[in-house]
Motif scaffolding. Structure first.
Motif, short mmCIF file in Angstrom:
data_model
loop_
_atom_site.label_atom_id
_atom_site.label_comp_id
_atom_site.label_asym_id
_atom_site.label_seq_id
_atom_site.Cartn_x
_atom_site.Cartn_y
_atom_site.Cartn_z
N THR A 27 48.08 38.33 46.08
CA THR A 27 47.02 38.83 46.97
C THR A 27 46.01 39.66 46.19
OG1 THR A 27 48.55 38.83 48.85
CG2 THR A 27 46.56 40.17 49.06
N LEU A 28 46.49 40.46 45.25
CA LEU A 28 45.58 41.26 44.44
C LEU A 28 44.58 40.37 43.69
CD1 LEU A 28 44.79 44.04 43.31
CD2 LEU A 28 46.45 43.64 41.49
N TYR A 29 45.06 39.31 43.09
CA TYR A 29 44.17 38.38 42.40
C TYR A 29 43.23 37.68 43.39
CZ TYR A 29 46.64 38.70 37.96
OH TYR A 29 47.17 39.14 36.79
N TRP A 30 43.77 37.29 44.53
CA TRP A 30 42.98 36.55 45.52
C TRP A 30 41.86 37.42 46.10
CZ3 TRP A 30 43.22 31.48 46.90
CH2 TRP A 30 42.49 31.11 48.03
N LEU A 31 42.20 38.61 46.56
CA LEU A 31 41.22 39.46 47.23
C LEU A 31 40.16 40.02 46.28
CD1 LEU A 31 43.48 41.39 49.75
CD2 LEU A 31 42.05 39.38 50.19
N THR A 32 40.51 40.19 45.03
CA THR A 32 39.54 40.72 44.06
C THR A 32 38.81 39.61 43.32
OG1 THR A 32 41.24 40.87 42.35
CG2 THR A 32 40.86 42.85 43.70
N ASN A 33 39.14 38.38 43.67
CA ASN A 33 38.48 37.21 43.08
C ASN A 33 38.61 37.21 41.54
OD1 ASN A 33 37.17 34.76 43.37
ND2 ASN A 33 35.14 35.66 43.15
N THR A 34 39.81 37.56 41.04
CA THR A 34 40.02 37.63 39.60
C THR A 34 41.03 36.60 39.08
OG1 THR A 34 41.67 39.37 39.95
CG2 THR A 34 39.41 40.08 39.43
N ALA A 35 41.47 35.70 39.92
CA ALA A 35 42.43 34.68 39.47
C ALA A 35 41.83 33.82 38.37
CB ALA A 35 42.89 33.82 40.65
N THR A 36 40.57 33.45 38.52
CA THR A 36 39.94 32.59 37.52
C THR A 36 39.84 33.29 36.17
OG1 THR A 36 38.68 31.49 39.25
CG2 THR A 36 37.88 31.23 37.00
N SER A 37 39.38 34.53 36.18
CA SER A 37 39.24 35.23 34.90
C SER A 37 40.60 35.50 34.26
CB SER A 37 38.46 36.53 35.08
OG SER A 37 39.14 37.41 35.95
N SER A 38 41.64 35.69 35.05
CA SER A 38 42.96 35.93 34.47
C SER A 38 43.54 34.64 33.86
CB SER A 38 43.92 36.49 35.51
OG SER A 38 44.25 35.51 36.46
N ALA A 39 43.13 33.49 34.37
CA ALA A 39 43.61 32.22 33.85
C ALA A 39 42.75 31.70 32.70
CB ALA A 39 43.66 31.19 34.97
N ARG A 40 41.62 32.33 32.48
CA ARG A 40 40.68 31.86 31.45
C ARG A 40 41.33 31.78 30.07
NH1 ARG A 40 34.94 34.75 29.88
NH2 ARG A 40 34.41 33.29 28.23
N PHE A 41 42.13 32.76 29.73
CA PHE A 41 42.82 32.77 28.43
C PHE A 41 43.61 31.49 28.22
CE2 PHE A 41 46.69 33.56 26.02
CZ PHE A 41 46.18 34.00 24.82
#
Length: 99
Positions: free
Chosen positions: A9-23
């Motif tokens: 939920t933290l990744y989803w609500l802050t819209n950071t899932a994409t940037s965390s998977a970028r690596f």
């Protein structure tokens, strides 16, 4: 299960899932053997990891492999989150080699 849902939920609500998977996307063509390190290395192979590297690969990549454990019963790609006690024990076992 609640902790995992909180994390997702933290990744989803802050819209950071994409940037965390970028690596992972940017390094998808890097092989295990491509990493050359001359400093002390410890490896713990968790059974739920995406793939299980053989010790020989680690020995070829890491010229100073000082700790290897592939006898862990639980944990996977997010071992520190999934099995924090086992993960901590493994870090401590590696660190004890340098006391």
């Amino acid at each position: 299960m609640d902790d995992m849902l909180d994390n997702i939920t933290l990744y989803w609500l802050t819209n950071t899932a994409t940037s965390s998977a970028r690596f992972y996307w940017e390094n998808s063509d890097v092989s295990f053997a491509a990493i050359k390190l001359d400093l002390p290395v410890g490896v713990t192979v968790f059974p739920g990891e995406l793939y299980t590297p053989p010790r020989k690969w680690a020995e070829e990549a890491f010229s100073h492999l000082v700790y290897w454990n592939n006898d862990v019963r639980k944990g996977g790609h997010f071992a520190a989150f999934e099995q924090p006690e086992i993960f901590t024990d493994e870090i401590r076992a590696f660190g004890r080699l340098f006391r």
